[in-house]
Enzyme design. Structure first.
Site, PDB file in Angstrom:
ATOM      1  N   LYS A 127      30.156 -59.319   5.565  1.00 52.73           N
ATOM      2  CA  LYS A 127      30.486 -60.518   6.320  1.00 52.73           C
ATOM      3  C   LYS A 127      30.475 -60.182   7.805  1.00 52.73           C
ATOM      4  CE  LYS A 127      34.331 -61.048   4.047  1.00 52.73           C
ATOM      5  NZ  LYS A 127      35.624 -61.599   3.647  1.00 52.73           N
TER       6      LYS A 127
ATOM      7  N   PRO B 118       0.820  -1.215   0.000  1.00 51.23           N
ATOM      8  CA  PRO B 118       0.000   0.000   0.000  1.00 51.23           C
ATOM      9  C   PRO B 118       0.852   1.261   0.000  1.00 51.23           C
ATOM     10  CG  PRO B 118       0.021  -1.003   2.170  1.00 51.23           C
ATOM     11  CD  PRO B 118       0.718  -1.966   1.264  1.00 51.23           C
TER      12      PRO B 118
ATOM     13  N   ASP C   3      30.964 -53.816   2.276  1.00 48.57           N
ATOM     14  CA  ASP C   3      30.774 -54.787   3.349  1.00 48.57           C
ATOM     15  C   ASP C   3      30.133 -54.135   4.568  1.00 48.57           C
ATOM     16  OD1 ASP C   3      32.843 -53.537   4.902  1.00 48.57           O
ATOM     17  OD2 ASP C   3      34.352 -54.671   3.789  1.00 48.57           O
TER      18      ASP C   3
ATOM     19  N   PRO D 262      37.794 -46.046   9.562  1.00 44.84           N
ATOM     20  CA  PRO D 262      37.095 -46.615  10.713  1.00 44.84           C
ATOM     21  C   PRO D 262      35.638 -46.200  10.859  1.00 44.84           C
ATOM     22  CG  PRO D 262      38.555 -44.858  11.415  1.00 44.84           C
ATOM     23  CD  PRO D 262      38.811 -45.054   9.958  1.00 44.84           C
TER      24      PRO D 262
ATOM     25  N   THR E  39      43.575 -46.805   9.098  1.00 48.68           N
ATOM     26  CA  THR E  39      43.144 -48.081   9.634  1.00 48.68           C
ATOM     27  C   THR E  39      42.558 -47.900  11.032  1.00 48.68           C
ATOM     28  OG1 THR E  39      43.791 -50.364  10.048  1.00 48.68           O
ATOM     29  CG2 THR E  39      45.367 -48.660  10.663  1.00 48.68           C
TER      30      THR E  39
ATOM     31  N   GLY F 293      34.545 -46.814  17.022  1.00 50.67           N
ATOM     32  CA  GLY F 293      35.444 -45.678  17.218  1.00 50.67           C
ATOM     33  C   GLY F 293      35.418 -44.691  16.071  1.00 50.67           C
TER      34      GLY F 293
ATOM     35  N   MET G  23      38.761 -57.402  15.710  1.00 48.89           N
ATOM     36  CA  MET G  23      37.744 -58.465  15.705  1.00 48.89           C
ATOM     37  C   MET G  23      37.902 -59.412  16.888  1.00 48.89           C
ATOM     38  SD  MET G  23      37.932 -59.151  11.579  1.00 48.89           S
ATOM     39  CE  MET G  23      39.739 -58.992  11.566  1.00 48.89           C
TER      40      MET G  23
END
Length: 481
Positions: free
Chosen positions: A272, A43, A250, A227, A333, A414, A385
């Site tokens: 696996k 307006p 995997d 990781p 790793t 981790g 593992m």
């Protein structure tokens, strides 16, 4: 994903902005730049921010109070008056007519939100925080601005001029994709970036004429996913993840990392688990051979590093025997990554001068390890593992002369936001791990360096007390809740 990113074609379409101030002017400018015809409803006279737009024949100022009828025939609307009551009325009227509406600075009342934009037309990059942190979006845009030269727009325009010719030359989507990737990764891109566009066009034409169109020889990329934390990927890994045709992965590849692979790549799970091999290793090896022989670029994505308990050596032996080209991309790793995030240096002048990596798989309830070698002083032992055999591991180490008070730790997932750390000793760790209900993947660290965890622990993905387990090494074992 909270919002579906969509680029809206407004060329020749009608846009409405309600408001006449500086914010409304910015929204009107965006629509005009996208080729829309824009009506500004206010307006009051338009602010000075509109003065550079007034001469544009695609901008109309309707000096009136907003009425729902102003939305008739409109394709998109911005409520930018700054008046909450008015903006709410615009929102309600737009939703009733199914017109996309953005109420500025009120994400909950938007059917679409505006991202921060990097304009390299025809290349467009948009960054959004879903309205939660617009300043962060602008900071990310500023960083991307430095990474995406303006010449990318010229490169895209060059590709556009050859689009139909490439389409007629290569009949399949896959063959066209491979041609363009080859072109964009060739010196042609640098020619465009350095202003040699005629030379680039000639080179692209020559490449098109020389390409036989036959499927190229396939290749396998054996890439370590690290990781679990995507930030720990290498640049080379990310580049290959973005150009592979098939991803063979995997169980240890985390979902955030898998999401960084090319969206339209085929995905084949060969995961696996302990005592449950979804696909035997020999079959995985031959799957890689078969896919590569079909001319595909195959990403073999493996958790951790492919050559550290990853059976990567077996896979490339098979590839070599069958004449399949391959690349290997190492990764952080688990031993290095997980220990770092747990605040446990693997070597330390005062604690350990040697590091040993072993796998803790049980076979017939026993571990076939060189215990006398493992139990020597002043070294760190990292066991992959080993969760299932944790009791056996600790018992055997004590039987072979390692004191029961030797510091030991086990870390679950981790480097990720689900990291959980349990520290204790060879005497106490099995019971602590059981009470913590840890699940694979885990990493076990044994040695004096574990005593540094309490002092050096820096990564706290969740401050909740029950998500971090710790037993002081100089006190009786107990749950640190």
């Amino acid at each position: 994903m909270d919002y579906l990113p969509i680029f809206l074609d407004l060329r020749g379409r009608k846009g409405l902005v309600v408001g006449g101030g500086d914010t409304a002017a910015r929204k009107a400018t965006l629509m005009l730049n996208a080729g829309a015809w824009v009506t500004a409803v206010s307006p009051d006279p338009l602010s000075d921010a509109f003065k550079d737009l007034i001469g544009t024949d695609r901008l109309i100022h309707t000096q009136a109070a907003f009425r729902p009828e102003h939305l008739d025939g409109i394709d998109v609307v911005f409520a930018a008056s700054g008046d909450n009551v008015l903006d709410q009325a615009v929102h309600d009227a737009a939703r009733a007519r199914h017109v996309p509406v953005n109420v500025v600075d009120r994400p909950s009342q938007c059917s679409f939100i505006m991202p921060s934009i990097i304009d390299r037309s025809p290349v467009m990059v948009a960054v959004s925080s879903g309205g939660e942190a617009p300043v962060l979006s602008r900071l990310l845009r500023a960083r991307l601005e430095t990474l995406i030269p303006a010449a990318y727009g010229r490169l895209a325009a060059l590709a556009g001029r050859f689009k139909q010719e490439v389409r007629s030359r290569f009949t399949s989507t896959e063959s066209r994709r491979k041609f363009w990737e080859k072109a964009f990764l060739s010196p042609i891109s640098e020619m465009v970036f350095s202003g040699r566009e005629q030379e680039a066009e000639a080179s692209l034409k020559a490449m098109l004429e020389a390409d036989s169109g036959a499927p190229g020889t396939g290749e396998v990329y054996l890439v370590g996913a690290g990781p679990g934390n995507p930030d720990l990927l290498t640049f080379r890994a990310l580049r290959l993840m973005q150009q592979a045709d098939v991803v063979v992965y995997d169980r240890l590849v985390s979902p955030p990392i898998l999401d960084m692979c090319r969206r339209d790549a085929d995905r084949l799970y060969v995961g696996k688990e302990r005592d449950n091999h979804a696909v035997p290793q020999d079959e995985i090896n031959m799957v890689l051979v078969r896919l590569a022989k079909e001319g595909k670029r195959v990403l073999r994505l493996k958790g951790g590093d492919p050559f550290i308990f990853g059976r990567g050596g077996e896979e490339i032996e098979t590839l070599r025997e069958h004449g399949v080209p391959f690349q290997v991309v190492p990764a952080v790793t688990a031993a290095a990554g997980v220990a770092s995030y747990a605040g446990i240096p693997l070597t330390h002048r005062d604690h350990a001068q040697a590091l040993i990596l072993v796998t803790g798989h049980l076979k017939d309830g026993t571990m076939d390890l060189d215990w006398d070698m493992l139990c020597r002083p002043r070294q760190t032992i990292v066991i992959y593992m080993g969760l299932k055999g944790l009791v056996t591991l600790c018992d055997e180490m004590k039987k072979h002369g390692m004191p029961g008070t030797t510091p030991a730790a086990i870390v679950q997932q981790g480097t990720t936001l689900n990291q959980k750390t349990v520290t204790g000793t060879l005497d106490t760790l099995p019971a602590l791990a059981a009470q913590a209900e840890l699940k694979p993947p885990t990493l076990i660290i044994v040695g004096s360096v574990v005593s540094l965890h309490a002092k050096l622990n820096w990564f706290h993905p969740d401050v909740a007390a029950d998500d971090h387990w710790h037993t002081p090494l100089d006190k009786p074992a107990s749950l640190g809740i």
